[in-house]
Design an enzyme around this catalytic site. Structure first.
Site, PDB file in Angstrom:
ATOM      1  N   ASP A 406      54.020  54.356  38.180  1.00 29.51           N
ATOM      2  CA  ASP A 406      52.896  53.585  38.715  1.00 29.51           C
ATOM      3  C   ASP A 406      52.007  54.544  39.483  1.00 29.51           C
ATOM      4  O   ASP A 406      52.499  55.442  40.184  1.00 29.51           O
ATOM      5  CB  ASP A 406      53.386  52.457  39.633  1.00 29.51           C
ATOM      6  CG  ASP A 406      52.343  51.365  39.802  1.00 29.51           C
ATOM      7  OD1 ASP A 406      52.627  50.207  39.464  1.00 29.51           O
ATOM      8  OD2 ASP A 406      51.217  51.657  40.279  1.00 29.51           O
ATOM      9  N   GLU A 494      40.981  38.648  20.706  1.00 28.71           N
ATOM     10  CA  GLU A 494      41.825  37.478  20.492  1.00 28.71           C
ATOM     11  C   GLU A 494      40.970  36.272  20.119  1.00 28.71           C
ATOM     12  O   GLU A 494      39.835  36.137  20.593  1.00 28.71           O
ATOM     13  CB  GLU A 494      42.633  37.166  21.759  1.00 28.71           C
ATOM     14  CG  GLU A 494      43.582  38.283  22.164  1.00 28.71           C
ATOM     15  CD  GLU A 494      44.368  37.970  23.439  1.00 28.71           C
ATOM     16  OE1 GLU A 494      44.109  36.906  24.036  1.00 28.71           O
ATOM     17  OE2 GLU A 494      45.220  38.784  23.820  1.00 28.71           O
ATOM     18  N   HIS A 517      49.548  35.684  22.920  1.00 27.11           N
ATOM     19  CA  HIS A 517      49.257  35.754  24.359  1.00 27.11           C
ATOM     20  C   HIS A 517      49.930  34.598  25.109  1.00 27.11           C
ATOM     21  O   HIS A 517      49.293  33.828  25.832  1.00 27.11           O
ATOM     22  CB  HIS A 517      47.747  35.724  24.602  1.00 27.11           C
ATOM     23  CG  HIS A 517      47.369  36.343  25.922  1.00 27.11           C
ATOM     24  ND1 HIS A 517      46.192  37.017  26.117  1.00 27.11           N
ATOM     25  CD2 HIS A 517      48.019  36.390  27.121  1.00 27.11           C
ATOM     26  CE1 HIS A 517      46.121  37.442  27.376  1.00 27.11           C
ATOM     27  NE2 HIS A 517      47.214  37.075  28.004  1.00 27.11           N
ATOM     28  N   GLY A 519      52.836  35.107  27.064  1.00 23.91           N
ATOM     29  CA  GLY A 519      53.798  35.631  28.024  1.00 23.91           C
ATOM     30  C   GLY A 519      54.034  34.695  29.189  1.00 23.91           C
ATOM     31  O   GLY A 519      55.166  34.491  29.635  1.00 23.91           O
ATOM     32  N   GLY A 520      52.979  34.084  29.683  1.00 24.33           N
ATOM     33  CA  GLY A 520      53.115  33.137  30.793  1.00 24.33           C
ATOM     34  C   GLY A 520      53.061  31.690  30.357  1.00 24.33           C
ATOM     35  O   GLY A 520      52.959  30.795  31.188  1.00 24.33           O
TER      36      GLY A 520
END
Length: 634
Positions: A406, A494, A517, A519-520
């Protein structure tokens, strides 16, 4: 502002579906017929008659007589109804009880309902009992309703007109109601204005003939410049929610009285420039781009809610310049993304996807070739934020060695180890998972050079942002065998809606999991986001709190008490607070609370003051150099 004068303004208010959210007689029937085998049919008949009468589709007197014939109730049922109606007083009437008490001498309840259940409700709210005009039941010796008092003019056609004529009110008369019989008072010439009240029910025929439509009592009071609980009626504040956000978000705004428009898909820039006009709050997910041009067309926008983690789809600099607060959901879907990453990692490293595809084609390939356990493998995470740290914990529990890179110095969780360079991470990892944000600097962070540095047979996953990976380079790495398996949930381009075709070079590749898309996108995550983002937006709109804003100075404010709250957003330049305080002193304004927070771009001053001030005072505050936006709450 309307005041009590020699010739005051009188307010004629309906009861059923106006003062309360329901029709009293319909609810009485439902209570009285509990347990009756024909209850549903009879209650539906009564409701239908009520609706026809309210729309002016049949004689009121005939409809009332037929409803009473169907009713089988007694005094005990009325007592139950009264208790029920206490919980069904219209929200805006509850908020504005002060209006009912302050103008009690000028307020009349004129209803086609019945005094027996109306008087206990309205008098508790401050209405004078002698100002209540309604029908009355007739009872037998056992207390059973056997009819109505037909001597009462309100039981007849045109009864409200006859009643109002006998009152002979000297002054302007404003009528608030939801039914056609309320409009007839205006039509007869006995009232100056008719306000169609639509907070609880909207009847098109009634709305069409109204002088004004009042979506709440707040709106009526605002229109007539009368003191009210809300500085600006929420029914006039438009909320635009895009991209099929969870229904709990829609519900949260509607329960607060906001006007909500819901759109399933995303909008392109041109569409959004048009739709965002007059919108005060907009809610989006990841596909809708709020550009500087969009914001320039947003003439009333005060807040943006991103129902997702990232905010790179929003021009934060332009939003801040215009005094628009932005909120997101940085934690609400973390667990869902982590679980998808773990699931895909196991599927890919076990080579399940090709085997599943073969099975669907009738091929039975029972072998261990190319299938491995995750235990003991090295997981390398690029990005160590909320998702990365939680993925670290779960992966470690599976027996993996966890490394991360990071650009920001982060404290490692558990046994995870930070590496000094991206190159080092790429070279040691068996599985690489992307968890960086969507800033422009991260575009094509992983390209051909980076894939060449990876181990042969690496598992690669991108559940972060579509533009952080060069898709062409990933395709080549998969075809060459450098990448043994890939999981991709996000893409540079997308589809805006589910009706559009997904186009990508990744389609058809062996051992590549493609997901749209999501993931959440679990029920749990969407419910969490649906609660979290509106709660922050509502705190800002109702209270001025900016806690968890991504572009405003964070201020957590106490609830607004018996005062007015001034919210002043200005460019972060010296001397603004001094100018504000000078204006307060010159106008002898008593400050009961003051808060100031700044960031590198703007300053945010919140001042609670006593209610006595002039319009000139407010004008002075708005004209201070550097003012971006000024709001008042009470």
């Amino acid at each position: 502002m309307l005041t009590q004068t020699i010739n005051p303004t009188y307010f004629i208010i309906d009861f059923d579906s106006t003062f309360t959210k329901v029709e009293g007689l319909d609810e009485l029937a439902s209570i009285a017929l509990a347990g009756h085998p024909d209850r549903v049919r009879i209650v539906d008949q009564i409701r239908d008659l009520t609706e026809k009468g309210m729309n002016g589709e049949m004689s009121f007197a005939e409809g009332l007589r037929r409803r009473i014939e169907l009713l089988s109730a007694n005094r005990q049922h009325i007592d139950i109804l009264v208790d029920f109606l206490r919980t069904k007083i219209s929200d805006s009437f509850q908020r504005n009880k002060q209006f009912l008490t302050e103008y009690a001498d000028q307020i009349y309840i004129i209803s086609s309902g019945f005094r027996e259940f109306i008087v206990p409700i309205v008098t508790e709210m401050g209405v004078r009992e002698d100002h209540v005009y309604a029908n009355e039941f007739l009872f037998d010796n056992e207390g059973t309703i056997v009819g109505i008092d037909e001597a009462n003019v309100l039981s007849t056609d045109g009864g409200k007109i006859k009643l109002l004529r006998t009152l002979n009110l000297s002054g302007d008369v404003y009528v608030i109601g939801d039914g056609y019989t309320d409009y007839e008072l205006r039509e007869s010439g006995l009232a100056n204005r008719f306000y169609a009240f639509t907070e609880n029910v909207q009847r098109q025929r009634v709305v069409q003939v109204a002088d004004h439509v009042a979506a709440s009592l707040d709106e009526f009071l605002f229109h007539n410049k009368i003191n009210r609980s809300q500085s600006y009626p929420k029914s006039r504040i438009k909320v635009l929610l895009l991209e099929n956000v969870h229904p709990v978000a829609v519900q949260a705004f509607e329960e607060e009285g906001f006007k909500v428009e819901f759109v399933k898909g995303a909008l392109d820039e041109d569409e959004l420039c048009e739709r965002i006009k007059d919108v005060s709050i907009i809610g989006i997910r990841s596909k809708t781009q709020i550009t500087r041009r969009v914001l320039e067309n947003a003439n009333k926008l005060m807040a943006i809610g991103a129902f997702c983690i990232g905010t790179n789809q929003i021009d934060l600099e332009a939003a801040t310049e215009r005094g628009v607060a932005v909120f997101n959901a940085p934690y609400s879907n973390t667990r869902s993304v982590v679980e998808l990453a773990i699931g895909e990692m196991i599927m890919l490293i076990r080579n399940i996807v090709p085997k599943s595809n073969q099975m669907h084609q009738g091929v039975w390939d029972k072998s261990a070739n190319g299938s491995f356990e995750v235990r003991g493998k090295k997981l390398g995470m690029i990005g160590y934020g909320n998702i990365g740290t939680q993925l670290s914990i779960v992966a470690e529990a599976l027996g993996m060695e966890v490394y991360f890179y990071d650009v920001v110095d982060k404290l490692a969780i558990g046994n995870a180890r930070k590496v000094r360079t991206l190159e080092e991470l790429l070279q040691i990892s068996d599985v690489i998972s992307m968890h960086v944000d969507g800033r422009k600097e991260n575009a094509n962070l992983i390209g051909k050079r980076e894939f060449d540095m990876m181990k042969d047979g690496v598992i690669f996953m991108n559940l972060a942002r579509g533009h952080v990976v060069d898709i062409k380079a990933l395709v080549e790495a998969v075809k060459s065998g450098k990448v043994a398996g890939a999981g991709v949930d996000v893409f540079p381009k997308e589809p805006k809606t589910n009706d559009e075709e997904f186009v990508s070079e990744l389609r058809g590749l062996d051992n590549v999991i493609l997901s749209p898309h999501i993931g959440g996108s679990t029920e749990e995550a969407q419910v969490n986001i649906g609660h979290f983002v509106p709660s922050k937006l509502l705190e800002y709109m109702n209270n001025g709190s900016t806690y968890a804003s991504v572009n405003f100075p964070e201020v957590q404010l106490p609830k607004l008490g018996n005062s007015h709250r001034l919210l002043h957003i200005h460019a972060n330049v010296p001397g603004v607070l001094a100018k504000l305080n000078s204006i307060f002193a010159n106008n002898n304004i008593n400050i009961t609370g003051q808060y100031l927070k700044t960031n590198e771009s703007i300053g945010y001053v919140i001042v609670d003051i006593a209610k006595n001030y002039s319009e000139e005072f407010i004008k002075e505050l708005k004209e201070i150099d550097g003012t971006i936006r000024f709001r008042m709450l009470y």
